[in-house]
Design a protein around this motif. Structure first.
Motif, PDB file in Angstrom:
ATOM      1  N   ASP A 118      55.276 -11.013 -15.797  1.00 14.26           N
ATOM      2  CA  ASP A 118      55.979 -10.909 -14.371  1.00 14.26           C
ATOM      3  C   ASP A 118      56.136  -9.540 -13.818  1.00 14.26           C
ATOM      4  N   TYR A 121      52.760  -7.943 -13.455  1.00 14.27           N
ATOM      5  CA  TYR A 121      52.042  -8.418 -12.100  1.00 14.27           C
ATOM      6  C   TYR A 121      52.734  -7.783 -10.846  1.00 14.27           C
ATOM      7  N   PRO A 148      50.651 -19.008 -20.811  1.00 16.30           N
ATOM      8  CA  PRO A 148      49.556 -19.917 -20.394  1.00 16.30           C
ATOM      9  C   PRO A 148      48.243 -19.359 -20.626  1.00 16.30           C
ATOM     10  N   ILE A 149      47.351 -20.392 -20.644  1.00 16.29           N
ATOM     11  CA  ILE A 149      45.806 -19.873 -20.382  1.00 16.29           C
ATOM     12  C   ILE A 149      45.180 -19.497 -21.834  1.00 16.29           C
ATOM     13  N   ALA A 349      42.811 -13.707 -17.888  1.00 17.51           N
ATOM     14  CA  ALA A 349      43.330 -14.579 -16.844  1.00 17.51           C
ATOM     15  C   ALA A 349      44.059 -13.543 -15.790  1.00 17.51           C
ATOM     16  N   PRO A 350      44.084 -13.955 -14.431  1.00 14.87           N
ATOM     17  CA  PRO A 350      44.853 -13.496 -13.422  1.00 14.87           C
ATOM     18  C   PRO A 350      46.209 -13.325 -13.612  1.00 14.87           C
ATOM     19  N   SER A 352      48.724 -13.447 -11.758  1.00 11.62           N
ATOM     20  CA  SER A 352      49.367 -14.336 -11.044  1.00 11.62           C
ATOM     21  C   SER A 352      49.449 -15.715 -11.342  1.00 11.62           C
ATOM     22  N   GLU A 353      48.512 -16.123 -12.347  1.00  8.15           N
ATOM     23  CA  GLU A 353      48.578 -17.417 -13.083  1.00  8.15           C
ATOM     24  C   GLU A 353      49.373 -17.262 -14.282  1.00  8.15           C
ATOM     25  N   VAL A 354      49.790 -16.293 -14.879  1.00 11.79           N
ATOM     26  CA  VAL A 354      50.356 -16.252 -16.076  1.00 11.79           C
ATOM     27  C   VAL A 354      51.819 -15.955 -15.807  1.00 11.79           C
ATOM     28  N   VAL A 357      54.975 -18.693 -15.959  1.00 15.65           N
ATOM     29  CA  VAL A 357      54.609 -20.057 -16.505  1.00 15.65           C
ATOM     30  C   VAL A 357      54.751 -19.947 -18.144  1.00 15.65           C
ATOM     31  N   LYS A 359      54.195 -22.213 -21.178  1.00 18.23           N
ATOM     32  CA  LYS A 359      53.408 -23.365 -22.066  1.00 18.23           C
ATOM     33  C   LYS A 359      54.184 -24.149 -23.134  1.00 18.23           C
TER      34      LYS A 359
END
Lengths: 418, 418
Positions: A118, A121, A148-149, A349-350, A352-354, A357, A359
């Motif tokens: 975060d 980012y 994630p990812i 992975a971007p 913004s999607e990590v 989040v 898992k």
């Protein structure tokens, strides 16, 4: 293009292999002096950037940087410090830009878990939101394996190997003692929200060990648990139990919170392991032993997984390569190509999607009764603990771990209050 | 001379290398089929003899017996059971003689610590006191390192290595985190009466780690302890603490006995580590982590000391060789020839001088303030943790430990109530 400097920092709880990622970042950067002049490491993570406490990694020998690959912990120091949002604390971001300008920093490599992703980012948005050109790449790291990812997170494979091996060894021990003495062995492992580490303890089932797992994902049911343990002891003569620190009652209260007070009236912080062990003793009468692995598990470089060390290094290397390709706001990931034979590659992975989040263990990895792991889970875990990657030892029998010189980069700015 | 059978049993708490001694006994016995027909192992120690539950080791392949050398725990099962004196329980000795006669047993190899040496001593007197010819040889084993005469005890070197390495790794971890988070790491180790294992944690001082040791030999002085810890944290930013489970207050009460009760009103058994950690938190305010190694330390074959494995095997081998020389009522010992370079040989001690004697840490091994180890102690310890002796691993990343088939020798006698 003129060479810029890179900033690298370690963040959050450290691992057995986070330094392998540092090694990947620094060794790869050193191969591109035309583009990356120097790597400045934040002393104690992002705090080192804010307080202008930068470590000049060019003062570290090639040999010492290579030794990071087999040294546990954070060689440059880490911290628990989360940047607020740009709107809530513009001052910190302005300070970062000041530092980046003063030290000609164009690359930001941040090595951490979810919270750090975060932060990374937010830094990656400085270019767009505040007009300062910096490429921010996140290097994944967390024993919790909850990013994630990516297929898995560097640091996890080694903890998993340590917990699987330690649980096996202690189970052999209790099996030897069970006839007249200890019948129950409880090991407490890390994992406040996700049960990945506890799951690794479940691998000993394949060695014929009776084992019961207590996951944070499954509400604790005392009656079912005691019945399960009793059945195992009656069948095998003993039973091993792996309990996550995050294991909790249906009302959300952790097993470790007992509400007990010590002789001085202070709230007593115990662990989940003694609670579980005593519970069994009082209900079933079995003699027990318990262990709390705590830092031992995440620092155990002496038993690191070779897969994990290799991936930690590869992700640090990939972070630099992707930065040199012009990428920003991404995290290199591990992509699993196949489990058997184990094949993996590097993806991305971007951020913004990590960021933010978490898992969790998929429910198909936990057996229906909630106390074990499934075949699918084992297929996922084994490749991650594959191979041994021992550190060198000195003549006297201790591992030959490196400590950085940690030479400070001369300060150019005024001090800054955190 | 007609070949007789040998009885072998494991006793008391098991270790990472007690099976290496078993391997030494069995492999050496197999080289002398003219004198030793077969080795019968007691299932779960001496209880296996009393209940005529004998394991036929000839049913185990040469490969599996060799694998004992790298397998932790007691491959034949152990027990906590001390024979009373001949005068107090003649019935048990008569039963042993019955068993020995029925199975043509002429050699008794007992692999254990102080209590077991006493049992072995009593068996060695059967010949003289009850007219039954049996040669009893004790094979030393104890992580507590508290047997007299021998320089050290098999099992101890590997625990010492595990605790030294684990303390080093966790100390590197806390050093990384100390700027904003954890400043204190406490590890609890075994040792109810003798501080040998705790002493091994003190070796990390040579790696620049600030460490405070709490020995069972030194009465706990809270004020001095807290002052010591505070000084270390102020100087280094962090501090590691190694506490023996046997650490106690001046009145003899263990630190681990807190008198707390759980939610159900049951007496709460905690460890010494959380007590020490919480004490520091309340007095000095430092954030802490703590670990309790318990069985993990004595089962950690994955990090065994090569010296220890070699000596465990050599003592098992020597026991058989000395029996074949006609010896009775002795224990083969490790004799240190020199510390640097490390040289040792095999000696022997009469069991009458071993039984019921406990060897404490010499006071010249503990620093004057009671919180550290001296140069003499380090010189003693380093050779014992020297060298790595890794077990083989399977393709999937787990150690390849062996489990005995454990085929029972057919019973010839009536059952016996313990």
């Amino acid at each position: 293009m003129t060479a810029k400097n890179a900033f690298y920092a370690q963040s959050g709880g450290v691992t057995a292999v986070i330094n392998a990622s540092a090694c990947g970042v620094i060794e790869t950067a050193r191969q591109h002096p035309d583009k990356i002049a120097n790597v400045y490491a934040g002393r104690n993570g992002i705090i080192g950037a804010l307080t202008e406490d930068l470590i000049d990694t060019s003062a570290e020998s090639a040999e010492d940087i290579a030794a990071l690959k087999h040294t546990p912990s954070g060689g440059f120091g880490s911290c628990r410090f989360k940047l607020k949002s740009l709107e809530d604390n513009k001052r910190e971001y302005e300070r970062l830009i000041e530092i980046f300008k003063a030290h000609n920093i164009g690359y930001f490599f941040y090595n951490g878990g979810g919270d750090s992703a975060d932060t990374c980012y937010k830094v990656s948005q400085l270019s767009e939101k505040m007009g300062f050109p910096v490429q921010a790449i996140h290097v994944p790291k967390t024993v919790d394996n909850d990013l994630p990812i990516t297929d898995n997170c560097p640091g996890f494979g080694s903890v998993a190997k340590y917990i699987a091996v330690s649980t096996l060894e202690a189970s052999f021990d209790v099996r030897s003692m069970a006839a007249t003495s200890t019948k129950i062995f409880v090991i407490e492992v890390m994992g406040r929200h996700a049960g990945w580490i506890a799951a690794a303890g479940g691998l000993v089932e394949d060695n014929g060990i009776p084992v019961v797992i207590l996951f944070p994902e499954v509400e604790f049911d005392q009656e079912k648990f005691l019945a399960k343990v009793d059945t195992k002891v009656k069948e095998h003569g003993y039973c091993s139990i792996v309990v996550s620190e995050g294991c909790h009652w249906p009302d959300g209260k952790f097993l470790a919170e007992q509400g007990t007070r010590d002789a001085f009236g202070h709230a007593q912080l115990g662990g989940a392991a003694p609670v579980v062990a005593n519970m069994i003793k009082y209900a079933l009468g079995y003699k027990f032993h318990w262990a709390v692995a705590d830092y031992l598990q995440r620092a155990a470089r002496h038993l690191a997984s070779a897969s994990d060390v290799e991936q930690a290094y590869a992700l640090g290397k990939a972070a630099v390569e992707k930065a040199l390709e012009g990428k920003n706001s991404i995290m290199p990931t591990v992509v699993r190509e196949s489990s058997s034979p184990y094949k993996w590659s590097i993806g991305e992975a971007p951020l913004s999607e990590v960021a933010n989040v978490e898992k969790m263990m998929p429910m198909e990895f936990i057996t229906d009764d909630g106390f074990g792991i499934t075949a699918a889970c084992k297929e996922y875990l084994y490749p991650l603990i594959k191979g041994e990657a021992y550190p060198p030892y000195t003549e006297n029998g201790m591992p030959d771990y490196v400590t950085m010189k940690g030479v400070a980069v001369p300060r150019k700015l005024d001090s800054f209050e955190l």
